[in-house]
Design an enzyme around this catalytic site. Structure first.
Site, PDB file in Angstrom:
ATOM      1  N   GLY A   1       4.238  -2.809   6.516  1.00 59.21           N
ATOM      2  CA  GLY A   1       2.852  -2.934   6.947  1.00 59.21           C
ATOM      3  C   GLY A   1       2.148  -3.841   5.958  1.00 59.21           C
TER       4      GLY A   1
ATOM      5  N   ARG B   1      -9.984   1.971  -0.144  1.00 59.81           N
ATOM      6  CA  ARG B   1      -8.913   2.036  -1.140  1.00 59.81           C
ATOM      7  C   ARG B   1      -9.400   2.213  -2.586  1.00 59.81           C
ATOM      8  NH1 ARG B   1      -5.458  -0.835  -2.337  1.00 59.81           N
ATOM      9  NH2 ARG B   1      -3.708   0.573  -2.158  1.00 59.81           N
TER      10      ARG B   1
ATOM     11  N   CYS C   1     -24.319   6.283   0.156  1.00 57.08           N
ATOM     12  CA  CYS C   1     -24.891   7.256  -0.785  1.00 57.08           C
ATOM     13  C   CYS C   1     -23.821   8.156  -1.393  1.00 57.08           C
ATOM     14  CB  CYS C   1     -25.952   8.061  -0.069  1.00 57.08           C
ATOM     15  SG  CYS C   1     -27.299   6.989   0.411  1.00 57.08           S
TER      16      CYS C   1
ATOM     17  N   TYR D   1      -4.717  -1.558   5.392  1.00 56.14           N
ATOM     18  CA  TYR D   1      -5.424  -0.313   5.069  1.00 56.14           C
ATOM     19  C   TYR D   1      -6.872  -0.583   4.695  1.00 56.14           C
ATOM     20  CZ  TYR D   1      -0.542   0.988   5.042  1.00 56.14           C
ATOM     21  OH  TYR D   1       0.764   1.150   5.406  1.00 56.14           O
TER      22      TYR D   1
HETATM   23  N1  LLP Z   1       6.655   3.583   7.716  1.00 63.19           N
HETATM   24  C1  LLP Z   1       6.131   4.816   7.536  1.00 63.19           C
HETATM   25  C2  LLP Z   1       6.827   5.965   8.094  1.00 63.19           C
HETATM   26  C3  LLP Z   1       4.934   4.966   6.806  1.00 63.19           C
HETATM   27  O1  LLP Z   1       4.425   6.184   6.640  1.00 63.19           O
HETATM   28  C4  LLP Z   1       4.291   3.826   6.291  1.00 63.19           C
HETATM   29  C5  LLP Z   1       3.039   3.955   5.530  1.00 63.19           C
HETATM   30  C6  LLP Z   1       4.867   2.562   6.525  1.00 63.19           C
HETATM   31  C7  LLP Z   1       6.063   2.468   7.226  1.00 63.19           C
HETATM   32  C8  LLP Z   1       4.254   1.283   6.025  1.00 63.19           C
HETATM   33  O2  LLP Z   1       4.216   1.247   4.648  1.00 63.19           O
HETATM   34  P1  LLP Z   1       3.824  -0.104   3.889  1.00 63.19           P
HETATM   35  O3  LLP Z   1       4.900  -1.130   4.171  1.00 63.19           O
HETATM   36  O4  LLP Z   1       2.528  -0.553   4.406  1.00 63.19           O
HETATM   37  O5  LLP Z   1       3.776   0.265   2.458  1.00 63.19           O
HETATM   38  N2  LLP Z   1      -3.465   3.997   2.936  1.00 63.19           N
HETATM   39  C9  LLP Z   1      -2.551   3.769   1.837  1.00 63.19           C
HETATM   40  C10 LLP Z   1      -1.143   3.516   2.316  1.00 63.19           C
HETATM   41  C11 LLP Z   1      -0.608   4.637   3.170  1.00 63.19           C
HETATM   42  C12 LLP Z   1       0.775   4.321   3.687  1.00 63.19           C
HETATM   43  C13 LLP Z   1       1.190   5.326   4.713  1.00 63.19           C
HETATM   44  N3  LLP Z   1       2.466   5.081   5.301  1.00 63.19           N
HETATM   45  C14 LLP Z   1      -3.077   2.616   0.988  1.00 63.19           C
HETATM   46  O6  LLP Z   1      -4.114   2.072   1.296  1.00 63.19           O
HETATM   47  O7  LLP Z   1      -2.476   2.286  -0.020  1.00 63.19           O
END
Ligand code: LLP
Length: 423
Positions: free
Chosen positions: A275, A312, A349, A378
Site C-alpha cells: 500500500g 498520522r 480543538c 493513510y
Molecule cells: N496487507 C495487510 C493484510 C495489511 O493489514 C496492510 C496494512 C497491508 C497489506 C498494507 O501495508 P503497507 O504496504 O501499506 O505497509 N495506518 C497506518 C498503517 C496501517 C497498516 C495496516 N495494514 C499508518 O498510517 O502508518
C-alpha cells in the site's frame, strides 16, 4: 523515488506547479502523482521479475477510485479488508480474480459478496472464520478458495500500532493451530486451500523479518502439500517502508534479495500487498498558513490542514517532511542550524492536532502554501469529519495536466446521512 521536485523555487508534481493548484482548488488539498505510482509499481516488478508475482495494491492505503483505476489499468490486483473496499475496488475496475481478502472480522454479508464476485482467495484468520466461509460457500453451491493467514511470531521492529505478526497481535493463525485445522480439513469440504499468507506489519525497513517469516511458512507449505493440498499462492502481505525523513527506506531490490531466492523454483506464485510503497511518496498534502502565533518563546504556524486530514502525526508520532511550496531554500531537518523551529498545527480543538512539533521551518507568512510530504498513504483514507470539517479534495497529476478526482465536501455532505429534523 518520486516526481515532486523544485524548479526555480516552485514545487512541481511532475510538470504541474503546486502553488497554482493550491490557489485554484484552495487548501487543504491532496495531490497525487500518477507517474510516481507507476514508477513504484515498476520498481517492484523489476525487483521480483524472477518470480511469478501478483502485486495486489492494498486499498486501505488510499482508496480513491482514480488511484484504484490507475492500479487496475497497470495490471495490479487488490488487497481488500471490507465489503466497502470490495465495492470500491470493483468500481475502480479491479479484476475480481486478482483480489485477495484479508482481515480478522469478515462478516457473513461481506463473505457472500466476495464469493459471488469470484475473488482470488480469502486470507483466513481463524477457525471460526473458516467455518463461516465454508458454510456460506456450501449454501451458495460453490467452493471457496482460501489461504491460511499465519502468524509467524516475527517482530518487524516497527511502531507497536502497526506491527502485526507477533503472538501479542490479534492477526493470523498460529502455525500449530493451522496444523490442527488441516488435520480436520474434511469438515471444510466447501473450501479449497490454495495458499498461505502473512503480513508482518507496516513501514518495515529491515529485510530480516521477511526472511525469518518466509522460512517458517515454507516449512508449513511442505506439510500442506504432503497432506494433498494444491498450494499455489505465497502471500507475503505488505509492509515495505518508504521515505519519510530521507534515507530510511530500502529499495525493493533489497527486499527481493531475501525473498526471491527463498521462493524460486517452489512452484508458487508470490503475492505482495503493498500500500504505502505504491502511494505513500506519490502524494503530498498542500496546506496554507492561516496565522502565525508566538507564545512562550514558541512559534506556532497554524495551518488549514488538521489531524482530521492527516492523522498520522498525532496517532503514531508519524514524521512527515514539511516545507514551503514556494522557496529557494533547500530542505533541512537540521534543528541546530539557523532555520527557526515551529510547531505546525491545525485548527482542530485538540492539543494532539499537530503536523509537526519543534520542526525546522523557514520564516513563512500568512497565506503561504506548505507541502506535507509522504501523505499519499493513510492520509485521505484515514481522514474524518471531526470538528465538522469537510474532507479535503484530491487532485491527480499526470505529466503537465491535473484534475480534481474528488471534490471538497460541502456542508450539505456533512449532514446528508442524518435523518431530517422534523417539526
Ligand atoms: N496487507 C495487510 C493484510 C495489511 O493489514 C496492510 C496494512 C497491508 C497489506 C498494507 O501495508 P503497507 O504496504 O501499506 O505497509 N495506518 C497506518 C498503517 C496501517 C497498516 C495496516 N495494514 C499508518 O498510517 O502508518
Amino acid at each position: 523515488m518520486d516526481y515532486f521536485n523544485y524548479r526555480h523555487g516552485r514545487l512541481l508534481a511532475e510538470e504541474v506547479d503546486l502553488v497554482s493548484v493550491a490557489r485554484e482548488v484552495s487548501t487543504p488539498v491532496y495531490v497525487y502523482s500518477k507517474g510516481t505510482i507507476l514508477l513504484h509499481l515498476e520498481r517492484l516488478r523489476e525487483a521480483f521479475t524472477e518470480l511469478d508475482c501478483l502485486i495486489c495494491y492494498s486499498v486501505k492505503a488510499n482508496a480513491n477510485l482514480h488511484v484504484l483505476r490507475t492500479c487496475a489499468e497497470a495490471g495490479m490486483g487488490f488487497d481488500i479488508v471490507s465489503g466497502g473496499e470490495l465495492y470500491r475496488a470493483l468500481k475502480g475496475g479491479a479484476d475480481p480474480a486478482r483480489i485477495v481478502y484479508s482481515g480478522v472480522g469478515k462478516s457473513r454479508d461481506e463473505i457472500s459478496a466476495a464469493l459471488e464476485s469470484g475473488i482470488l482467495m480469502f486470507n483466513v484468520e481463524s477457525e471460526s472464520e473458516l467455518a463461516a466461509i465454508n458454510d456460506i460457500a456450501a449454501r451458495l453451491g460453490c467452493t471457496a478458495p482460501v489461504a491460511f493467514r499465519l502468524n509467524p511470531d516475527t517482530d518487524a521492529h516497527t511502531h507497536e500500532y502497526i506491527t502485526t505478526a507477533t503472538r501479542q497481535n490479534k492477526f493470523g493463525i498460529a502455525i500449530e493451530e493451522a496444523e490442527r485445522m488441516l488435520a480436520r480439513w474434511d469438515e471444510f469440504a466447501a473450501c479449497r486451500l490454495v495458499g498461505v499468507d502473512m503480513h508482518l506489519g507496516s513501514q518495515i525497513t529491515e529485510t530480516e523479518p521477511y526472511a525469518l517469516a518466509i522460512d517458517r511458512l515454507l516449512l508449513f507449505v511442505e506439510k500442506v502439500r504432503r497432506a494433498g493440498h494444491n498450494v499455489r499462492y505465497f502471500d507475503i502481505g505488505g509492509g515495505f517502508g518508504i521515505f519519510y525523513r530521507g534515507s530510511e527506506a530500502r529499495d525493493a531490490s533489497e527486499f527481493a534479495g531475501v525473498i526471491v531466492p527463498r521462493l524460486k523454483d517452489k512452484g508458487l506464485t508470490l503475492i505482495i500487498e503493498p500500500g504505502r510503497f505504491i502511494i505513500g511518496n506519490a502524494g503530498v498534502l498542500l496546506t496554507s498558513v492561516i496565522y502565525i502565533k508566538r507564545q512562550s518563546g514558541k512559534r506556532f504556524v497554524i495551518c488549514d490542514a488538521a489531524m482530521n486530514d492527516l492523522l498520522r502525526p498525532s496517532m503514531y508520532g508519524g514524521y512527515h517532511r514539511i516545507w514551503p511550496a514556494a522557496t529557494h531554500l533547500p530542505f533541512t531537518q537540521d534543528e541546530t542550524d539557523e532555520t527557526p523551529l515551529a510547531d505546525i498545527v491545525g485548527p482542530v480543538c485538540e492539543s494532539g492536532d499537530f503536523m509537526a512539533k519543534d520542526r525546522a521551518l523557514p520564516n513563512v507568512a500568512e497565506g503561504d502554501v506548505l507541502a506535507i510530504y509522504g501523505a499519499g498513504a493513510y492520509g485521505m483514507s484515514m481522514a474524518s469529519n471531526y470538528n465538522a470539517r469537510r474532507r479535503a479534495p484530491e487532485v491527480m497529476v499526470a505529466g503537465d495536466s491535473w484534475r480534481i478526482v474528488r471534490r471538497r465536501e460541502t456542508y450539505e455532505d456533512l449532514i446528508r446521512p442524518e435523518v431530517e429534523i422534523s417539526g
